[in-house]
Design a protein around this motif. Sequence first.
Motif, PDB file in Angstrom:
ATOM      1  N   SER A   1      44.779  -5.495  69.243  1.00  0.00           N
ATOM      2  CA  SER A   1      46.311  -5.262  69.024  1.00  0.00           C
ATOM      3  C   SER A   1      47.066  -6.012  70.503  1.00  0.00           C
ATOM      4  O   SER A   1      46.589  -5.792  71.437  1.00  0.00           O
ATOM      5  CB  SER A   1      46.813  -3.888  69.055  1.00  0.00           C
TER       6      SER A   1
ATOM      7  N   THR B   1      47.195  -8.796  66.517  1.00  0.00           N
ATOM      8  CA  THR B   1      47.990  -8.005  65.466  1.00  0.00           C
ATOM      9  C   THR B   1      49.164  -7.496  66.562  1.00  0.00           C
ATOM     10  O   THR B   1      49.217  -7.370  67.679  1.00  0.00           O
ATOM     11  CB  THR B   1      47.244  -6.682  64.926  1.00  0.00           C
ATOM     12  N   ARG B   2      50.451  -7.062  65.803  1.00  0.00           N
ATOM     13  CA  ARG B   2      51.347  -6.529  66.354  1.00  0.00           C
ATOM     14  C   ARG B   2      51.968  -7.402  67.219  1.00  0.00           C
ATOM     15  O   ARG B   2      52.492  -6.998  68.351  1.00  0.00           O
ATOM     16  CB  ARG B   2      51.210  -4.875  66.902  1.00  0.00           C
ATOM     17  N   TYR B   3      52.117  -8.615  66.975  1.00  0.00           N
ATOM     18  CA  TYR B   3      52.256  -9.671  68.055  1.00  0.00           C
ATOM     19  C   TYR B   3      53.765  -9.808  68.214  1.00  0.00           C
ATOM     20  O   TYR B   3      54.491 -10.003  67.035  1.00  0.00           O
ATOM     21  CB  TYR B   3      51.694 -11.044  67.751  1.00  0.00           C
TER      22      TYR B   3
ATOM     23  N   SER C   1      54.335  -7.266  63.618  1.00  0.00           N
ATOM     24  CA  SER C   1      54.839  -5.843  63.206  1.00  0.00           C
ATOM     25  C   SER C   1      55.812  -5.953  61.912  1.00  0.00           C
ATOM     26  O   SER C   1      56.500  -6.729  61.851  1.00  0.00           O
ATOM     27  CB  SER C   1      55.492  -5.263  64.389  1.00  0.00           C
TER      28      SER C   1
ATOM     29  N   ASN D   1      49.665  -4.929  71.806  1.00  0.00           N
ATOM     30  CA  ASN D   1      50.199  -3.717  72.589  1.00  0.00           C
ATOM     31  C   ASN D   1      48.882  -3.201  73.675  1.00  0.00           C
ATOM     32  O   ASN D   1      49.138  -3.153  74.756  1.00  0.00           O
ATOM     33  CB  ASN D   1      50.550  -2.750  71.919  1.00  0.00           C
ATOM     34  N   ASP D   2      47.793  -3.381  72.887  1.00  0.00           N
ATOM     35  CA  ASP D   2      46.538  -2.737  73.734  1.00  0.00           C
ATOM     36  C   ASP D   2      46.232  -3.903  74.969  1.00  0.00           C
ATOM     37  O   ASP D   2      46.052  -3.530  76.131  1.00  0.00           O
ATOM     38  CB  ASP D   2      45.447  -2.590  72.916  1.00  0.00           C
TER      39      ASP D   2
ATOM     40  N   GLY E   1      42.781   1.631  66.522  1.00  0.00           N
ATOM     41  CA  GLY E   1      44.107   0.906  66.723  1.00  0.00           C
ATOM     42  C   GLY E   1      44.384  -0.480  66.715  1.00  0.00           C
ATOM     43  O   GLY E   1      45.477  -1.157  67.154  1.00  0.00           O
ATOM     44  N   SER E   2      43.327  -1.005  66.479  1.00  0.00           N
ATOM     45  CA  SER E   2      43.083  -2.546  66.718  1.00  0.00           C
ATOM     46  C   SER E   2      43.862  -3.218  65.690  1.00  0.00           C
ATOM     47  O   SER E   2      44.430  -4.293  65.688  1.00  0.00           O
ATOM     48  CB  SER E   2      41.725  -3.210  66.945  1.00  0.00           C
ATOM     49  N   GLY E   3      44.105  -2.501  64.380  1.00  0.00           N
ATOM     50  CA  GLY E   3      44.756  -3.116  63.437  1.00  0.00           C
ATOM     51  C   GLY E   3      43.796  -3.614  62.382  1.00  0.00           C
ATOM     52  O   GLY E   3      44.283  -4.834  61.531  1.00  0.00           O
TER      53      GLY E   3
END
Length: 494
Positions: free
Chosen positions: A73, A114-116, A141, A75-76, A179-181
């Motif tokens: 992620s 992910t969630r880039y 996202s 975000n991570d 939570g890594s997607g």
Amino acid sequence: MRQGFDNQQYLTVQSEKILERIGSFGDKLYLEFGGKLFDDYHASRVLPGFAPDSKMQMLKKLKSEAEVLIAVSANDIELNKLRSDYGITYDLDTLRIIDAFREAGLSVLGVVITRYAEQPGARAFAERLKNLGVSVSFHYSIPDYPSNVPLIMSSDGYGRNEYVKTTKRLVVVTGPGPGSGKMAVCLSQIYHDFLHGIKSGYAKFETFPIWNLPLNHPLNLAYEAATADLNDVNMIDPFHMEAYGKTATNYNRDVEIFPVLNAMFRRIWQTSPYKSPTDMGVNMVGFCIFDMDAVEHAAKSEIVRRYLNEVCAFKRGVSDKARVNKQTLIMQQAQLNVFYRKVVAPALNKEAESGVPAAAIELGDGRILTGKRSPLLDPAAALLLNALKALGGIPDEILLLSPAVIEPMQRLKREMLHSEDDRLHAEEILLALSICAATNPVAELALNQISKLSGLDAHVTRMPTAADSALFRRLHIQLTGEPEPMDAKKLYWQ
């Protein structure tokens, strides 16, 4: 440790189950791989006999059929999220995972961020990967994910994500942590495969909770204890009960997301291949236990270990009351107290007798040894020396460490490094022992016992220092402590 799990049987039946699931979909299977792939020490603790690298060994059996995608992620990466067991960030762990797969001979397709959303840290990490020759793809996202199924399954949803072309029948999707997607990467790939005329399927491989064991079985409670920071809750799979009239243990996140997944599957395949979240799994762990008493004992010990560590973490300020309460509740559900862990009472008794901080360790033959703080050694260091002597059959009165080695080390700490405490700690003792081993055969004998410490339980009557915790973790000793600083008068300690 008394064994209770057949690792060889597991490698065989788990591989067969995955191949069977690939066959049920035809062209390709995306397998979401949860947990730790090549260093699953939680599983090896609660399933004595389970090798920490069992999952990797199983994948190596399938390497002619498999390739790997790693999800992390953005975000991570941006938040510098850490893996608590290794103390490294998720971006560095991603590099470590790539190395491990390559060393095992498995093909790594690349990394999906992910969630880039153009996060600076994620962008810099992507550049670093590209410079290292690693392929990078971006997934974005999606508003109202996962409830807005029409948007998700459209050109503005999964359609925006970059498609990774795959070549083999099995695509393992894993990541550095929860939570890594991983699931979203699998589903996005299936959506794009459909657009490219490729029939592909999805399955999930999580070791825990174990679906064919009762909800409050110690193994499943130990899983809840291990994921207290995620607030996972084991629950009976209601979809499985409705479809088959049988109970199966699953957990809240899979149960909550299943109706959405089903809707997605129907949009792609016109029908869903699964009737329950349990159906999605390919976990055969529960069929490879041959001594349930040994496994239950190991799982209960793990629950107590997690509780003690959480209480210490709270005292250090790196946990919160909610997580302590969760661990306390699990202890109550399992009907346990801290004295179930056999090393706790002897350590406390040793401190009561001596009036100084103490420690205890349980050897593989059931003997329990203790050590205490002295002018030369802290309790963990004294305990290690006593354990190595006992394992090597070295009498107590034999001197392992020469004063000619210890005194200069203490002087260095006191006079040159300006340390307030010149006692030697556990790692310093091992270094001193290795120096003495060059000229002292008995010290060499003691040093050669280190591998026998792996898997043992130990307890200190004070909060373990960061250095001791790290060393005992590297030695694979399961260390716990009391939530009291080494010096009760000080607010700061390391």
